[in-house]
Structures are given as structure tokens and as C-alpha cells.
Write an enzyme that holds these catalytic residues in place. Structure first.
Site, PDB file in Angstrom:
ATOM      1  N   GLU A   5       0.746  -0.945   0.084  1.00 24.82           N
ATOM      2  CA  GLU A   5       0.001   0.133  -0.005  1.00 24.82           C
ATOM      3  C   GLU A   5       0.891   1.426  -0.008  1.00 24.82           C
ATOM      4  O   GLU A   5       2.214   1.198   0.093  1.00 24.82           O
ATOM      5  CB  GLU A   5      -0.844   0.150   1.376  1.00 24.82           C
ATOM      6  CG  GLU A   5      -1.863  -1.218   1.206  1.00 24.82           C
ATOM      7  CD  GLU A   5      -2.882  -1.041   2.513  1.00 24.82           C
ATOM      8  OE1 GLU A   5      -3.878  -1.747   2.386  1.00 24.82           O
ATOM      9  OE2 GLU A   5      -2.609  -0.380   3.220  1.00 24.82           O
ATOM     10  N   ASN A   6       0.005   2.387  -0.378  1.00 21.50           N
ATOM     11  CA  ASN A   6       0.838   3.611  -0.341  1.00 21.50           C
ATOM     12  C   ASN A   6      -0.111   4.714   0.164  1.00 21.50           C
ATOM     13  O   ASN A   6      -1.172   4.558   0.064  1.00 21.50           O
ATOM     14  CB  ASN A   6       1.235   3.917  -1.791  1.00 21.50           C
ATOM     15  CG  ASN A   6       2.164   5.123  -2.007  1.00 21.50           C
ATOM     16  OD1 ASN A   6       1.523   6.384  -1.834  1.00 21.50           O
ATOM     17  ND2 ASN A   6       3.406   4.875  -2.233  1.00 21.50           N
ATOM     18  N   ALA A   7       0.609   5.692   1.026  1.00 17.01           N
ATOM     19  CA  ALA A   7      -0.308   6.756   1.406  1.00 17.01           C
ATOM     20  C   ALA A   7      -1.200   7.765   0.461  1.00 17.01           C
ATOM     21  O   ALA A   7      -2.328   7.835   0.603  1.00 17.01           O
ATOM     22  CB  ALA A   7       0.394   7.708   2.062  1.00 17.01           C
TER      23      ALA A   7
ATOM     24  N   TYR B 186      -3.261   6.520  -2.147  1.00 19.77           N
ATOM     25  CA  TYR B 186      -3.822   4.882  -2.267  1.00 19.77           C
ATOM     26  C   TYR B 186      -3.861   4.505  -3.621  1.00 19.77           C
ATOM     27  O   TYR B 186      -3.659   3.263  -3.787  1.00 19.77           O
ATOM     28  CB  TYR B 186      -5.412   5.011  -1.786  1.00 19.77           C
ATOM     29  CG  TYR B 186      -5.599   5.161  -0.445  1.00 19.77           C
ATOM     30  CD1 TYR B 186      -4.813   4.691   0.536  1.00 19.77           C
ATOM     31  CD2 TYR B 186      -6.747   6.125   0.058  1.00 19.77           C
ATOM     32  CE1 TYR B 186      -4.864   4.825   1.880  1.00 19.77           C
ATOM     33  CE2 TYR B 186      -6.791   6.500   1.456  1.00 19.77           C
ATOM     34  CZ  TYR B 186      -6.039   5.770   2.412  1.00 19.77           C
ATOM     35  OH  TYR B 186      -6.256   5.973   4.047  1.00 19.77           O
TER      36      TYR B 186
ATOM     37  N   GLU C 253      -1.190  -9.899  -6.547  1.00 18.21           N
ATOM     38  CA  GLU C 253      -1.438 -10.570  -7.947  1.00 18.21           C
ATOM     39  C   GLU C 253      -0.398  -9.992  -9.125  1.00 18.21           C
ATOM     40  O   GLU C 253       0.466 -10.648  -9.575  1.00 18.21           O
ATOM     41  CB  GLU C 253      -2.551 -10.853  -8.291  1.00 18.21           C
ATOM     42  CG  GLU C 253      -3.391 -11.491  -7.501  1.00 18.21           C
ATOM     43  CD  GLU C 253      -4.244 -10.517  -6.605  1.00 18.21           C
ATOM     44  OE1 GLU C 253      -5.515 -11.022  -6.247  1.00 18.21           O
ATOM     45  OE2 GLU C 253      -3.616  -9.676  -6.034  1.00 18.21           O
TER      46      GLU C 253
ATOM     47  N   CYS D 294      -8.977  -8.267  -7.839  1.00 19.38           N
ATOM     48  CA  CYS D 294      -9.626  -7.249  -8.028  1.00 19.38           C
ATOM     49  C   CYS D 294      -9.927  -7.100  -9.666  1.00 19.38           C
ATOM     50  O   CYS D 294      -9.077  -7.895 -10.424  1.00 19.38           O
ATOM     51  CB  CYS D 294      -9.128  -5.899  -7.767  1.00 19.38           C
ATOM     52  SG  CYS D 294      -7.502  -5.317  -8.259  1.00 19.38           S
TER      53      CYS D 294
ATOM     54  N   CYS E  20      -6.584  -6.410 -11.260  1.00 21.05           N
ATOM     55  CA  CYS E  20      -5.746  -7.855 -11.486  1.00 21.05           C
ATOM     56  C   CYS E  20      -6.372  -8.741 -12.346  1.00 21.05           C
ATOM     57  O   CYS E  20      -5.302  -9.559 -13.212  1.00 21.05           O
ATOM     58  CB  CYS E  20      -5.477  -8.437  -9.991  1.00 21.05           C
ATOM     59  SG  CYS E  20      -4.484  -7.640  -9.081  1.00 21.05           S
TER      60      CYS E  20
END
Length: 132
Positions: free
Chosen positions: A45-47, A49, A56, A88, A91
Site C-alpha cells: 500500500e501507499n499513502a 492510495y 497478484e 480485483c 488484477c
């Protein structure tokens, strides 16, 4: 069957490396190539988003970066107990880039699984042939 159980176990192991401080939703993936090499990935994850990367796609990008593009199966793991983890939409489209006829194992925490193909997960899809 043993090969699939091993792949599922590796997806659970990959989940341990998840970087998911915002959602706390850990995901791991283990990708099996046609020549039986396994590549793992976890979600990061990243701040910001939308810059996060799914497990995957991480596993597939790792395989492609090492010259592998023909896949046999992928197992996906999470901490979900009551439902099977499902990829998702992004993916699913990423998987589709590498074919429709390979297997996707959706798992639960107890290692039970549901087997589907990429084609079943993304019917009537857009792929490389559509660009010709």
C-alpha cells in the site's frame, strides 16, 4: 494436488510480507510458470492510495521481469475466513494479458480453495488480440 497445496501455502507465506498499514488487509500471491518456477508477491500500500500494488500484479511483474510470461496457475491468499479471496478487476485484466486458459485459486484462511480460470473471472474480455 500436492503442487496446488504447495502453491497455496506459498501464497500464505507471501502474505506475511504484506505492507498494508492503511487497510490492514494482507494479500499474498504465488504464481506458477509453465516450467514450474514459482514467483511470489504481496500487496504494497501507499499513502497515495491509487499507487498501491496488489499481490497478484507484484508476482506477475516479478516473473515477467525475469523473462517468464507463460503461466500455469496463481494462488491468492488473505486472512478472510468466511469468503474466498478474489482478485480485483485490475488484477483480472492484468492476468488476462497473459492468457485466458490458466488457473486461479481463490483461497480462504484454512487453505480451502475455489478453482477458476482467468476466462471465468473475466468473460468477454479485452486482450492483446483486440489490438491487431
Amino acid at each position: 494436488m500436492a503442487e496446488i497445496n504447495e502453491l497455496i501455502q506459498k501464497s500464505h507465506e507471501a502474505k506475511k510480507h504484506s505492507y498494508s498499514p492503511y487497510s490492514n488487509f494482507r494479500v499474498g500471491a504465488a504464481l506458477l510458470t509453465q516450467d514450474n518456477r514459482v514467483f511470489t508477491g504481496c500487496n504494497v500500500e501507499n499513502a497515495c492510495y491509487n499507487l498501491g500494488v496488489c499481490a497478484e500484479r507484484n508476482a506477475m511483474a516479478k516473473a515477467v521481469s525475469e523473462g517468464y510470461k507463460d503461466f500455469k496457475a496463481i494462488a491468492i491468499a488473505s486472512d478472510m475466513k468466511d469468503e474466498f479471496i478474489s482478485p480485483c478487476g485490475g488484477c483480472r485484466q492484468f492476468m488476462r494479458e497473459f492468457g485466458l486458459k490458466w488457473d486461479v485459486y481463490l483461497t480462504k484462511l484454512d487453505n480451502t480453495y475455489q478453482k477458476m480460470t482467468v476466462e471465468e473471472l473475466l468473460p468477454v474480455s479485452f486482450g492483446p488480440a483486440n489490438l491487431s
